[in-house]
Design an enzyme around this catalytic site. Structure first.
Site, short mmCIF file in Angstrom:
data_model
loop_
_atom_site.label_atom_id
_atom_site.label_comp_id
_atom_site.label_asym_id
_atom_site.label_seq_id
_atom_site.Cartn_x
_atom_site.Cartn_y
_atom_site.Cartn_z
N LYS A 84 0.85 -1.19 0.00
CA LYS A 84 0.00 0.00 0.00
C LYS A 84 0.89 1.24 0.00
O LYS A 84 1.74 1.41 0.87
CB LYS A 84 -0.90 0.00 1.24
CG LYS A 84 -1.79 1.24 1.28
CD LYS A 84 -2.52 1.40 2.59
CE LYS A 84 -2.88 2.87 2.78
NZ LYS A 84 -3.44 3.14 4.11
N GLY A 143 -7.66 8.98 10.58
CA GLY A 143 -7.80 9.04 12.03
C GLY A 143 -8.87 9.99 12.52
O GLY A 143 -9.03 10.18 13.72
N ALA A 161 -9.56 5.28 5.20
CA ALA A 161 -9.47 6.39 6.13
C ALA A 161 -10.78 7.16 6.28
O ALA A 161 -11.50 7.36 5.30
CB ALA A 161 -8.37 7.38 5.75
N GLY A 162 -11.06 7.56 7.49
CA GLY A 162 -12.19 8.43 7.77
C GLY A 162 -13.39 7.75 8.39
O GLY A 162 -14.27 8.41 8.92
N ASN A 165 -8.50 1.69 10.66
CA ASN A 165 -7.65 1.36 11.81
C ASN A 165 -8.21 2.00 13.09
O ASN A 165 -8.68 1.34 14.01
CB ASN A 165 -6.22 1.82 11.55
CG ASN A 165 -5.20 1.34 12.59
OD1 ASN A 165 -4.05 1.12 12.27
ND2 ASN A 165 -5.59 1.15 13.85
N THR A 166 -8.22 3.34 13.12
CA THR A 166 -8.55 4.06 14.34
C THR A 166 -9.97 3.77 14.83
O THR A 166 -10.20 3.69 16.04
CB THR A 166 -8.36 5.57 14.12
OG1 THR A 166 -7.08 5.78 13.54
CG2 THR A 166 -8.43 6.33 15.42
#
Lengths: 72, 273
Positions: free
Chosen positions: B116, B177, B203-204, B225-226
């Site tokens: 990635k 994040g 993301a987001g 992830n977050t």
């Protein structure tokens, strides 16, 4: 090389003295890492894992030894 | 991972989720959820969350080994790279050269080409620098890498990534994040419509409905992830995300009803007493 048969090199920015004739695989083991789970740059050039056991470290070498860590 | 879930429609027709796979660079996956391995309180919690998420791919970072403490625990002791695909990521790289150096090391460490790419413009937004990203994509593809590319939610840039050799495009839903959800659904949909490679929202995502919304737009998958790692109960959130991605995917496949401006009764008007 010095009178005590050691050479100076850097691993991940830290200075180390090791004995003359040490292979890269031995160097990796000496810092407690598994040669099968790391990747190595020697003086900004990637060293193939197949060369770890035969490549002898040299005075002044600069190593980056990396592995996978948690990340996003 | 084999999904046993199948749904009877009542007329003998069955929807088999296990037949709904997606393929990137010749590798076929059942799970459409990719999870990160950063920010967890412990490796144990991280491993349990990956298990609950059903993810078959996890993102990982490439960093220096700990020279001073050889006994520090390692990610691979908890998440087995023979069971889950490690997707090395270039998070933290701000130039094409840094990203390429990182991925060359990753290829050597892991022995595989699927990576990635993320080349960031600046720290406040972690927004991708698309000029550097496209340059790196082309160089890496020429070196034999299979590059999944983090990109802006811009159909033109996503197409440029694809033309540069990306095996998947991964537009951001919102800043990395941030947990703000998919901010630009129109553009994500346009990227999906125009792409010939898989599209994953990267993301987001903040909560389950965000993941479902991304999948309802027709994305092939979601990377997060977050949203899991910073949930109060990460393992529970991982399971919620798994269901959300599956639900969103099924809703997309089912084809949603058209929207109406006003009410339309569900019960027949004929025969009213």
């Amino acid at each position: 090389m010095t009178i005590d048969a050691t050479i100076s090199l850097r691993i991940n920015g830290e200075h180390r003295r090791v004995v003359v004739g040490m292979t890269l695989a031995e160097l990796i083991n000496s810092i407690g890492q598994d040669p099968g789970r790391v990747a190595v740059e020697r003086n900004l050039e990637i060293v193939p894992r197949s060369s770890f056991a035969t490549l002898c470290v040299e005075d002044g070498d600069d190593y980056e030894i990396v592995h996978f860590v948690g990340g996003g | 991972m084999i999904m046993r879930l199948s749904i009877s429609s009542g007329v003998g027709e069955r929807v088999n989720i296990s037949s709904d796979t997606w393929t990137v660079a010749g590798r076929t996956f059942t799970s459409r959820l990719i999870v990160g391995t950063g920010k967890y309180k412990s490796f144990e919690e991280n491993a349990a969350a990956v298990e609950a998420s059903g993810a078959e791919i996890v993102t990982v970072a490439v960093r220096r080994v700990n020279v001073t403490d050889p006994n520090a625990p390692r990610l691979s002791d908890f998440i087995d790279p023979r069971k889950v695909v490690y997707l090395p990521n270039t998070a933290g790289c701000f130039t094409a050269e840094d990203a390429m150096r990182t991925l060359r090391l990753a290829r050597e460490a892991g022995g595989w080409n699927l990576v990635k790419l993320e080349v960031l413009a600046e720290a406040k937004t972690l927004y991708p620098d698309m000029i550097e990203t496209i340059r790196a994509t082309e160089l890496l593809a020429n070196e034999g890498f299979e590059v999944m590319v983090y990109c802006t939610d811009d159909p033109v840039m996503a197409k440029r990534c694809e033309n540069a050799g990306a095996v998947a495009v991964m537009p951001l839903g919102a800043p990395i994040g941030s947990g703000l959800g998919v901010q630009n659904p129109v553009m994500i949909r346009l990227i999906v419509e125009g792409a010939k490679v898989p599209v994953l929202v990267d993301a987001g995502v903040g909560t389950a409905s965000d993941a479902a919304a991304a999948m309802e737009l027709g994305c092939d998958g979601v990377l997060m992830n977050t949203a899991i790692a910073e949930a109060k109960e990460p393992v529970t959130m991982a399971l919620a995300m798994r269901h959300a991605v599956e639900a969103g995917r099924l809703a997309y496949r089912a084809g949603r009803m058209a929207k109406r401006r006003y009410a339309d009764p569900s019960s027949p008007l004929a025969g009213l007493i």
